[in-house]
Design an enzyme around this catalytic site. Structure first.
Site, mmCIF file in Angstrom:
data_model
loop_
_atom_site.group_PDB
_atom_site.id
_atom_site.type_symbol
_atom_site.label_atom_id
_atom_site.label_comp_id
_atom_site.label_asym_id
_atom_site.label_seq_id
_atom_site.Cartn_x
_atom_site.Cartn_y
_atom_site.Cartn_z
ATOM 1 N N THR A 18 -3.650 -20.164 -8.403
ATOM 2 C CA THR A 18 -4.758 -20.269 -7.455
ATOM 3 C C THR A 18 -5.150 -18.941 -6.801
ATOM 4 O O THR A 18 -4.302 -18.050 -6.636
ATOM 5 C CB THR A 18 -4.363 -21.275 -6.341
ATOM 6 O OG1 THR A 18 -5.318 -21.206 -5.280
ATOM 7 C CG2 THR A 18 -2.996 -20.973 -5.743
ATOM 8 N N TYR A 38 0.826 -23.559 1.088
ATOM 9 C CA TYR A 38 0.394 -23.873 -0.290
ATOM 10 C C TYR A 38 0.346 -22.598 -1.132
ATOM 11 O O TYR A 38 0.939 -22.540 -2.217
ATOM 12 C CB TYR A 38 -0.979 -24.549 -0.266
ATOM 13 C CG TYR A 38 -1.649 -24.653 -1.622
ATOM 14 C CD1 TYR A 38 -1.176 -25.531 -2.600
ATOM 15 C CD2 TYR A 38 -2.751 -23.860 -1.937
ATOM 16 C CE1 TYR A 38 -1.786 -25.606 -3.846
ATOM 17 C CE2 TYR A 38 -3.374 -23.937 -3.174
ATOM 18 C CZ TYR A 38 -2.892 -24.818 -4.131
ATOM 19 O OH TYR A 38 -3.499 -24.887 -5.360
HETATM 20 N N1 LIG Z 1 -8.198 -28.059 -6.674
HETATM 21 C C1 LIG Z 1 -8.498 -26.789 -6.462
HETATM 22 O O1 LIG Z 1 -9.482 -26.459 -5.789
HETATM 23 C C2 LIG Z 1 -7.660 -25.705 -7.079
HETATM 24 C C3 LIG Z 1 -7.993 -24.367 -6.817
HETATM 25 C C4 LIG Z 1 -7.220 -23.367 -7.399
HETATM 26 C C5 LIG Z 1 -6.151 -23.701 -8.214
HETATM 27 N N2 LIG Z 1 -5.838 -25.005 -8.410
HETATM 28 C C6 LIG Z 1 -4.677 -25.308 -9.277
HETATM 29 O O2 LIG Z 1 -5.185 -25.950 -10.428
HETATM 30 C C7 LIG Z 1 -4.225 -26.897 -10.913
HETATM 31 C C8 LIG Z 1 -4.913 -28.233 -11.103
HETATM 32 O O3 LIG Z 1 -5.455 -28.650 -9.866
HETATM 33 P P1 LIG Z 1 -6.256 -30.002 -9.715
HETATM 34 O O4 LIG Z 1 -7.458 -29.706 -8.912
HETATM 35 O O5 LIG Z 1 -6.370 -30.685 -11.047
HETATM 36 O O6 LIG Z 1 -5.240 -30.798 -8.783
HETATM 37 P P2 LIG Z 1 -5.136 -32.353 -8.493
HETATM 38 O O7 LIG Z 1 -6.380 -33.053 -8.893
HETATM 39 O O8 LIG Z 1 -4.641 -32.471 -7.101
HETATM 40 O O9 LIG Z 1 -4.004 -32.788 -9.508
HETATM 41 C C9 LIG Z 1 -2.677 -32.410 -9.318
HETATM 42 C C10 LIG Z 1 -1.824 -33.425 -9.996
HETATM 43 O O10 LIG Z 1 -0.448 -33.072 -9.767
HETATM 44 C C11 LIG Z 1 0.246 -34.263 -9.553
HETATM 45 N N3 LIG Z 1 1.463 -34.104 -8.779
HETATM 46 C C12 LIG Z 1 1.607 -33.756 -7.471
HETATM 47 N N4 LIG Z 1 2.895 -33.808 -7.129
HETATM 48 C C13 LIG Z 1 3.585 -34.215 -8.233
HETATM 49 C C14 LIG Z 1 4.950 -34.465 -8.494
HETATM 50 N N5 LIG Z 1 5.900 -34.329 -7.576
HETATM 51 N N6 LIG Z 1 5.286 -34.849 -9.750
HETATM 52 C C15 LIG Z 1 4.345 -35.008 -10.695
HETATM 53 N N7 LIG Z 1 3.034 -34.811 -10.505
HETATM 54 C C16 LIG Z 1 2.674 -34.405 -9.280
HETATM 55 C C17 LIG Z 1 -0.713 -35.161 -8.788
HETATM 56 O O11 LIG Z 1 -0.285 -36.474 -8.984
HETATM 57 P P3 LIG Z 1 -0.861 -37.698 -8.128
HETATM 58 O O12 LIG Z 1 -2.218 -37.940 -8.738
HETATM 59 O O13 LIG Z 1 0.102 -38.784 -8.389
HETATM 60 O O14 LIG Z 1 -0.908 -37.220 -6.709
HETATM 61 C C18 LIG Z 1 -2.038 -34.838 -9.454
HETATM 62 O O15 LIG Z 1 -2.313 -35.719 -10.517
HETATM 63 C C19 LIG Z 1 -3.091 -26.892 -9.883
HETATM 64 O O16 LIG Z 1 -2.082 -26.049 -10.353
HETATM 65 C C20 LIG Z 1 -3.694 -26.276 -8.650
HETATM 66 O O17 LIG Z 1 -2.736 -25.618 -7.860
HETATM 67 C C21 LIG Z 1 -6.578 -26.008 -7.875
#
Ligand SMILES: NC(=O)c1ccc[n+]([C@@H]2O[C@H](COP(=O)([O-])OP(=O)(O)OC[C@H]3O[C@@H](n4cnc5c(N)ncnc54)[C@H](OP(=O)(O)O)[C@@H]3O)[C@@H](O)[C@H]2O)c1
Length: 286
Positions: free
Chosen positions: A100, A124
């Site tokens: 991120t 975070y």
């Molecule tokens: N969203 C943003 O704006 C953003 C920005 C920069 C970087 N990122 C990075 O991009 C990647 C993808 O993000 P995203 O937006 O797709 O995030 P997301 O929609 O929040 O998805 C994250 C997933 O991780 C799962 N998770 C959380 N805790 C867990 C655990 N203990 N065991 C197994 N699974 C777990 C969640 O499961 P549940 O559905 O069960 O909660 C969710 O399905 C991440 O690495 C994030 O840090 C995101």
């Protein structure tokens, strides 16, 4: 090619599953199949499946809640990548660790290059930085760990700023949104494409850079994105009349976690390596 995906129920996971390239055996895991807070389960999953790549798209992503759950956030965002990296060292696989813009402090006022030092502001960001450090520490020497940083992820499912704004435009006449945080939205579709390209679309035997940056093109404040959501939704017939969006400063809208005020990622090198054209953020948002 065998790929073990984590976070398959998340925004990125959903987009990755929508378009799996030919020749990929995808082992998609969500929280029920693999708990990322359980390091020994992460290690065991690698040693059981022996994937060519682990794509660690799962993460503890609730930025404000992380301030009051630092241990859990660290276990998921720092512990899981370390466990994957250690097991992959043994099994000779590779790791694509999604990270991120929040690993930066947002104070330099120009786009961050992949090789720049981390200096996260909140829990975070600090836990995601710990994940990056673990990948570098364990797999850095072997060239088999790749960090892909992205920013402001938006897609058609899950929780994201664009969908929240769409709901608020429908429910309210006025919305207040911060205008002093600048970054770039990234669509899950283009992010998924960048991930697939990094793992399967180019000759990785010649080696990928240790850190890739991937976001939409251009720059925006959250205020700009809120306005764009209203305008695009009206054009697309999703909304009759957008709400009035009022600009706020971060001080006027305090949240538990401090965010970087300027976190654009310099993606120029990654676009060249991955041979992918930039997508203007507004086009991606549409
Ligand atoms: N969203 C943003 O704006 C953003 C920005 C920069 C970087 N990122 C990075 O991009 C990647 C993808 O993000 P995203 O937006 O797709 O995030 P997301 O929609 O929040 O998805 C994250 C997933 O991780 C799962 N998770 C959380 N805790 C867990 C655990 N203990 N065991 C197994 N699974 C777990 C969640 O499961 P549940 O559905 O069960 O909660 C969710 O399905 C991440 O690495 C994030 O840090 C995101």
């Amino acid at each position: 090619m065998k790929i073990l995906l984590t976070g398959s129920a998340g925004q990125l996971g959903h987009a990755l599953r929508q378009k799996v390239p030919e020749g990929i055996e995808l082992i998609a895991t969500s929280r029920t199949e693999l708990d990322l807070a359980d390091a020994s389960a992460c290690r065991a999953a690698v040693l059981e499946h022996r994937p060519d790549w682990v794509l660690n798209g799962g993460a503890y992503t609730t930025v404000d809640k992380a301030e009051s759950e630092p241990e859990l956030a660290l276990a998921v965002n720092g512990g899981a990548p370390r466990a994957f990296a250690e097991a992959l060292l043994e099994s000779s696989g590779r790791l694509l660790q999604v990270s991120t813009d929040f690993v930066f402090n947002g104070q330099q006022g120009s786009p961050y290059r992949p090789e720049q030092s981390r200096d996260p502001l909140g829990v975070y960001g600090a836990t995601k930085a710990a994940g990056e450090e673990a990948v570098e520490e364990v797999l850095g020497g072997s060239g088999r760990g790749v960090i892909l940083r992205t920013s402001w992820v938006v897609g058609p499912v899950g929780k994201n700023f664009a969908l929240t704004m769409l709901r608020l435009h429908r429910e309210r006449q006025q919305i207040g949104v911060v205008e002093d945080q600048v970054g770039c939205p990234t669509s899950t579709a283009t992010l998924a494409m960048a991930c697939w390209r990094a793992m399967a679309g180019i000759d990785t035997s010649i080696g990928l850079p240790a850190v890739l940056h991937w976001s939409g093109a251009g720059a925006a404040s959250w205020y700009d994105v809120a306005i764009a959501v209203g305008e695009l939704a009206q054009e697309l017939g999703l909304l009759e009349q957008p709400a009035v969006v009022n600009p706020l400063t971060s001080a006027e809208d305090p949240l538990p976690a401090q965010r970087p005020s300027y976190s654009l990622l310099d993606c120029s090198g990654s676009r060249r390596v991955l041979e992918l054209a930039p997508t203007p953020w507004r086009q991606a948002l549409r």
